[in-house]
Structure formats: C-alpha cells, structure tokens
Design a protein around this motif. Structure first.
Motif, PDB file in Angstrom:
ATOM      1  N   ASN A   8       1.008  -1.092  -0.088  1.00 55.38           N
ATOM      2  CA  ASN A   8      -0.074  -0.029  -0.009  1.00 55.38           C
ATOM      3  C   ASN A   8       0.862   1.387   0.003  1.00 55.38           C
ATOM      4  OD1 ASN A   8      -2.452  -1.437   0.088  1.00 55.38           O
ATOM      5  ND2 ASN A   8      -2.345  -1.531   2.046  1.00 55.38           N
ATOM      6  N   SER A  12       0.794   4.028  -2.794  1.00 57.26           N
ATOM      7  CA  SER A  12       0.691   5.402  -2.704  1.00 57.26           C
ATOM      8  C   SER A  12       1.707   6.139  -3.114  1.00 57.26           C
ATOM      9  CB  SER A  12       0.533   5.590  -1.004  1.00 57.26           C
ATOM     10  OG  SER A  12      -0.584   5.005  -0.549  1.00 57.26           O
ATOM     11  N   SER A  16       0.946   9.300  -5.689  1.00 58.09           N
ATOM     12  CA  SER A  16       1.159  10.719  -5.086  1.00 58.09           C
ATOM     13  C   SER A  16       2.677  11.019  -4.977  1.00 58.09           C
ATOM     14  CB  SER A  16       0.413  10.904  -3.721  1.00 58.09           C
ATOM     15  OG  SER A  16       0.538  12.001  -3.334  1.00 58.09           O
ATOM     16  N   SER A  21       4.628   8.684   1.416  1.00 61.95           N
ATOM     17  CA  SER A  21       4.898   7.439   0.953  1.00 61.95           C
ATOM     18  C   SER A  21       6.091   7.494  -0.247  1.00 61.95           C
ATOM     19  CB  SER A  21       4.027   6.587   0.126  1.00 61.95           C
ATOM     20  OG  SER A  21       3.098   6.196   1.366  1.00 61.95           O
TER      21      SER A  21
END
Length: 70
Positions: A8, A12, A16, A21
């Motif tokens: 995850n 991310s 972004s 992250s």
C-alpha cells in the motif's frame, strides 16, 4: 538500515509523488536505507497496479516499469 515497505505504501508512492510514501521511496533510491522486496511483494504490487482503476494515473507499461525498477 533496511526496511520493507508495504504494498500500500508503494502504491501510494506511485500515485502521489509528493506524499510521505513517495518521500520514503526516494530515501531508498538515495540509499538512505536498503529497500527489501520479495517475489511475493512484487507479485502483489503488480496485481494491484494492473487494476483498471489505476489507468487514469498511469499506463500498464508504466506500472510494469515501476515494479521492475524495484
């Protein structure tokens, strides 16, 4: 130092590029820590990034290149 980033977190980071992250991933690229990956993690990441809902952010070939880079 070594670290494993959860799938995850990697998703991310891809979605972004200015988020927290992505900053973690950049730190790994800059060799501030060693990113540990496994075939299972890369397989999960590939499966997630292959989902149609991500096509608005990047193509399938860009997703494959991201996973290959890791």
């Amino acid at each position: 130092m070594r670290a494993v980033l959860d799938c995850n977190v990697l998703v991310s980071a891809r979605l972004s590029p200015l988020g927290a992250s992505a900053q973690l991933l950049r730190a790994a690229v800059e060799e501030r820590f060693e990113l540990i990956v496994s075939p299972e993690l890369l397989g999960e990441l590939s499966a997630v990034l292959a989902r149609e809902r991500f096509r608005r952010w990047f193509s399938a070939s860009e997703a494959n290149a991201f996973v290959a880079t890791l």
